[in-house]
Scaffold this motif. Structure first.
Motif, PDB file in Angstrom:
ATOM      1  N   TYR A  35       0.849  -1.179   0.000  1.00  0.00           N
ATOM      2  CA  TYR A  35       0.000   0.000   0.000  1.00  0.00           C
ATOM      3  C   TYR A  35       0.891   1.237   0.000  1.00  0.00           C
ATOM      4  O   TYR A  35       2.006   1.221   0.517  1.00  0.00           O
ATOM      5  CB  TYR A  35      -0.876   0.053   1.265  1.00  0.00           C
ATOM      6  N   LYS A  41      -4.014  11.999   1.139  1.00  0.00           N
ATOM      7  CA  LYS A  41      -4.706  11.033   0.275  1.00  0.00           C
ATOM      8  C   LYS A  41      -4.979   9.757   1.043  1.00  0.00           C
ATOM      9  O   LYS A  41      -4.247   9.416   1.975  1.00  0.00           O
ATOM     10  CB  LYS A  41      -3.855  10.720  -0.959  1.00  0.00           C
ATOM     11  N   PRO A  42      -6.019   9.022   0.648  1.00  0.00           N
ATOM     12  CA  PRO A  42      -6.272   7.741   1.327  1.00  0.00           C
ATOM     13  C   PRO A  42      -5.177   6.733   1.018  1.00  0.00           C
ATOM     14  O   PRO A  42      -4.491   6.840  -0.008  1.00  0.00           O
ATOM     15  CB  PRO A  42      -7.603   7.284   0.721  1.00  0.00           C
ATOM     16  N   LEU A  43      -5.057   5.768   1.888  1.00  0.00           N
ATOM     17  CA  LEU A  43      -4.197   4.624   1.601  1.00  0.00           C
ATOM     18  C   LEU A  43      -4.607   4.004   0.273  1.00  0.00           C
ATOM     19  O   LEU A  43      -5.785   3.742   0.043  1.00  0.00           O
ATOM     20  CB  LEU A  43      -4.353   3.573   2.694  1.00  0.00           C
ATOM     21  N   LEU A  45      -4.114   0.870  -2.433  1.00  0.00           N
ATOM     22  CA  LEU A  45      -3.628  -0.473  -2.688  1.00  0.00           C
ATOM     23  C   LEU A  45      -2.808  -0.463  -3.978  1.00  0.00           C
ATOM     24  O   LEU A  45      -3.252   0.058  -5.001  1.00  0.00           O
ATOM     25  CB  LEU A  45      -4.810  -1.421  -2.828  1.00  0.00           C
ATOM     26  N   ILE A 100      -6.274  -7.535   7.795  1.00  0.00           N
ATOM     27  CA  ILE A 100      -4.964  -7.173   7.242  1.00  0.00           C
ATOM     28  C   ILE A 100      -4.100  -6.623   8.356  1.00  0.00           C
ATOM     29  O   ILE A 100      -4.561  -5.807   9.160  1.00  0.00           O
ATOM     30  CB  ILE A 100      -5.125  -6.131   6.123  1.00  0.00           C
TER      31      ILE A 100
ATOM     32  N   LEU B  88      -9.022   5.449  10.567  1.00  0.00           N
ATOM     33  CA  LEU B  88      -9.245   5.094   9.168  1.00  0.00           C
ATOM     34  C   LEU B  88     -10.353   4.059   9.062  1.00  0.00           C
ATOM     35  O   LEU B  88     -10.315   3.027   9.734  1.00  0.00           O
ATOM     36  CB  LEU B  88      -7.970   4.521   8.552  1.00  0.00           C
ATOM     37  N   ASN B  92     -13.819  -3.894   2.638  1.00  0.00           N
ATOM     38  CA  ASN B  92     -13.461  -4.949   1.699  1.00  0.00           C
ATOM     39  C   ASN B  92     -14.686  -5.224   0.832  1.00  0.00           C
ATOM     40  O   ASN B  92     -15.662  -5.784   1.310  1.00  0.00           O
ATOM     41  CB  ASN B  92     -13.037  -6.205   2.451  1.00  0.00           C
ATOM     42  N   LEU B 102      -8.410  -4.008   0.798  1.00  0.00           N
ATOM     43  CA  LEU B 102      -9.166  -2.980   1.512  1.00  0.00           C
ATOM     44  C   LEU B 102      -9.101  -1.656   0.768  1.00  0.00           C
ATOM     45  O   LEU B 102      -8.085  -1.318   0.162  1.00  0.00           O
ATOM     46  CB  LEU B 102      -8.607  -2.768   2.919  1.00  0.00           C
ATOM     47  N   TYR B 103     -10.224  -0.928   0.838  1.00  0.00           N
ATOM     48  CA  TYR B 103     -10.272   0.433   0.339  1.00  0.00           C
ATOM     49  C   TYR B 103     -10.507   1.342   1.541  1.00  0.00           C
ATOM     50  O   TYR B 103     -11.406   1.094   2.343  1.00  0.00           O
ATOM     51  CB  TYR B 103     -11.368   0.576  -0.715  1.00  0.00           C
ATOM     52  N   PHE B 104      -9.683   2.373   1.617  1.00  0.00           N
ATOM     53  CA  PHE B 104      -9.650   3.215   2.809  1.00  0.00           C
ATOM     54  C   PHE B 104     -10.257   4.589   2.556  1.00  0.00           C
ATOM     55  O   PHE B 104     -10.175   5.132   1.450  1.00  0.00           O
ATOM     56  CB  PHE B 104      -8.203   3.420   3.265  1.00  0.00           C
ATOM     57  N   GLY B 105     -10.823   5.171   3.618  1.00  0.00           N
ATOM     58  CA  GLY B 105     -11.152   6.573   3.618  1.00  0.00           C
ATOM     59  C   GLY B 105      -9.916   7.397   3.943  1.00  0.00           C
ATOM     60  O   GLY B 105      -8.850   6.854   4.252  1.00  0.00           O
ATOM     61  N   ARG B 106     -10.087   8.716   3.877  1.00  0.00           N
ATOM     62  CA  ARG B 106      -8.946   9.603   4.149  1.00  0.00           C
ATOM     63  C   ARG B 106      -8.604   9.671   5.619  1.00  0.00           C
ATOM     64  O   ARG B 106      -7.529  10.125   5.997  1.00  0.00           O
ATOM     65  CB  ARG B 106      -9.242  11.010   3.630  1.00  0.00           C
TER      66      ARG B 106
END
Lengths: 111, 114
Positions: A35, A41-43, A45, A100, B88, B92, B102-106
């Motif tokens: 990542y 900015k967001p994390l 992938l 994770i 955060l 998923n 995973l997709y994350f917010g800011r």
């Protein structure tokens, strides 16, 4: 100690350099990830490996090249990076889709 | 496009108060939801996961999920200065996958003042 170890913790490199980030997980997980975390900015992938096979490349530029020789080790080879690539690069692993675990991260500065 | 939205804050609460952090997501089929805490200069640390509608409690933390509204929240009771961090929200969206993409917010920056 998270069970996911990243080296180096800090790296400064020039735009013409070649360097590598290393990640090792001691948790027996089958999946490993890279990542990227940039300021504001967001994390994001970047790459996913499952049983050392790459299963996802999230439109990452070719100047980033991952390598996964086995289920415990993951590398990110860096070549001709740009200053905007400066960020925190996080390695992670997971046993399944539930959780994770992140390493401590490698802070990269491109000058 | 898989979007995860959070208020960036900062959210400031006094010690002992309840901190409420909110998150919305765009992929209606998402199955797994997570809250990570990230201290300045450190990596994200998992604090809660939730998979079913309703509430899930773990100590001072309660995660709430409403899939119909595509909304997930985190409540921190009896907030402490040590809770000051960026929180955060992660989603998923994969169904039937064995991988934890995973997709994350800011993130929402929380400050708890003494």
């Amino acid at each position: 100690e998270t069970g996911v170890t990243q080296t180096p913790r800090h790296l400064v490199m020039g735009m013409t350099n070649k360097k590598s980030l290393k990640c090792e997980q001691h948790l027996g997980h089958n999946a490993m990830y890279w990542y990227k975390q940039s300021a504001k900015k967001p994390l994001e992938l970047m790459f996913v490996y499952n049983f050392k096979e790459q299963t996802e490349n999230n439109s990452v530029p070719s100047r980033f090249s991952p390598e996964c020789p086995n289920s415990s080790h993951l590398f990110l080879h860096l070549h001709t990076l740009q200053p905007e690539d400066s960020a925190l690069y996080l390695c992670a692993s997971s046993p399944d889709r539930s959780t994770i675990y992140f390493g401590e991260g490698s802070w990269l500065t491109v000058v | 496009q898989k979007e995860v939205e959070q208020n960036s804050g900062p959210l400031s609460v006094p010690e002992g108060a309840i901190a409420s952090l909110n998150c919305t997501y765009s992929d209606r089929g998402s199955q797994s939801f997570f809250w990570y805490r990230q201290y300045s200069g450190k990596s994200p640390e998992l604090i809660m996961s939730i998979y079913s509608n309703g509430d899930k409690e773990d100590g001072r933390f309660t995660a709430q999920l409403n899939k119909a509204s595509q909304y997930v929240s985190l409540l921190i009771r009896d907030s402490q200065p040590s809770d000051s961090a960026t929180y955060l929200c992660a989603v998923n969206p994969d169904r039937g996958s064995t991988l934890g993409r995973l997709y994350f917010g800011r993130g929402t920056q929380l400050t708890v003042w003494p």
